[in-house]
Design a protein around this motif. Sequence first.
Motif, PDB file in Angstrom:
ATOM      1  N   LYS A   1      -1.054  10.554  -4.220  1.00  0.00           N
ATOM      2  CA  LYS A   1       0.383  10.410  -3.900  1.00  0.00           C
ATOM      3  C   LYS A   1       0.630   9.385  -2.666  1.00  0.00           C
ATOM      4  CE  LYS A   1       4.719  12.960  -3.795  1.00  0.00           C
ATOM      5  NZ  LYS A   1       5.176  14.632  -3.453  1.00  0.00           N
TER       6      LYS A   1
ATOM      7  N   GLU B   1       2.412   5.609  -2.500  1.00  0.00           N
ATOM      8  CA  GLU B   1       3.729   5.587  -1.832  1.00  0.00           C
ATOM      9  C   GLU B   1       3.712   4.698  -0.473  1.00  0.00           C
ATOM     10  OE1 GLU B   1       7.650   7.614  -0.177  1.00  0.00           O
ATOM     11  OE2 GLU B   1       6.137   9.044  -0.963  1.00  0.00           O
TER      12      GLU B   1
ATOM     13  N   TYR C   1       6.829  -0.525   4.901  1.00  0.00           N
ATOM     14  CA  TYR C   1       7.151   0.318   3.818  1.00  0.00           C
ATOM     15  C   TYR C   1       8.533   0.216   3.391  1.00  0.00           C
ATOM     16  CZ  TYR C   1       8.530   5.194   2.053  1.00  0.00           C
ATOM     17  OH  TYR C   1       8.887   6.049   1.207  1.00  0.00           O
ATOM     18  N   ARG C   2       8.502  -0.174   2.226  1.00  0.00           N
ATOM     19  CA  ARG C   2       9.807  -0.500   1.356  1.00  0.00           C
ATOM     20  C   ARG C   2      10.619  -1.667   2.181  1.00  0.00           C
ATOM     21  NH1 ARG C   2      11.954   5.327  -0.399  1.00  0.00           N
ATOM     22  NH2 ARG C   2      10.214   5.844  -1.919  1.00  0.00           N
TER      23      ARG C   2
END
Length: 346
Positions: A63, A67, A240-241
């Motif tokens: 997980k 992400e 991240y993003r």
Amino acid sequence: MELLSNRPAHASVPDKYVFPPEKRAALLDDAPGSDVALPVVDLQRAALSDPGRRRLVAEEIVKAGKEFGFFQVVNHGVSEDVVRGFREASAEFFAMPAEEKLPYCSDDQSKPFRVASSTSYDRNQTRYWRDYLKLRCHPVSDELVGHWPAKPESFRSSLAEFSAQVHELAQTLLLLIAEGLGLDGGFFAGDLSGGDTQMNVNYYPPCPDPSVTLGLLPHCDRHLLTVLSQGDVAGLQARYRGRWILVRPVPGAFIINFGHQMEIVTNGVLASVEHRALTNSAVARMSVATLIMPKMDCLIGPAPEMVSEENPAKFREFVFREFMAAYDTAAASREDVLEYFRIEDH
């Protein structure tokens, strides 16, 4: 070869280390996204010996990987004394007089142990504020140890001990990743993780003006898995993003991230994420990255179990040696190197 660690202090940043404004990073304290923390996974042995708890740990790792592409591990089984011992020996090496480091200075990437500065990917443009040791560290043999420096006195023994324990941790993580993905437990064993284990010891001296420099370029790792000892000084940032987040030190933790080969064999499920290193003006920072590599002739491609009608193969098969050459040609650029191996329409 000019090493940053050969000078006792730097009053100003030489022009060759000054990046143009559009390539500079934000100051550490103002780093965008610094409020986002990486997941911390507890690898306590008691948990891994219980099938139910082990399954939860494996799921937690996958997980976090999906992400972030990064996570931190604690209670990992690598002795704190062993970590401290090798970090101290490495710091002593960088502190040695210039003439004692000179025999090891080289840009020859085939050498089993060498010291250099910046990175081979600066392409003779702006230099990165970094000295580094690059070495082979596993499997340990008398011949390999003979290439390691005899000074400081504790270097060889502390490296051998550190390398052995980190290698064991890496194998545990690969087993858990396989289990978390529903693959056979031995999926990552053999040639896929059986190449010579490499290590980078990165040293970033205090920088007079961190706002104009970078410690290391944005890049993804070329191999399978990285196990990083960051120490207690922040400086690593991960994508991240669409923004950069600061990877804050967790006492006693190792930072884990996936290389390109993990992304390819999992058909994009566990992606290799860009990261970079910043500098700071207050203290020296040192990180120790252990790189788990495939064998050079290992055939790599998406695992059949990770390919389906809904998720067709994104990458063609290749031999790892071919990937290494493409990575150098692409100067570590994530998109450029993956373009060599991506199947059209993906």
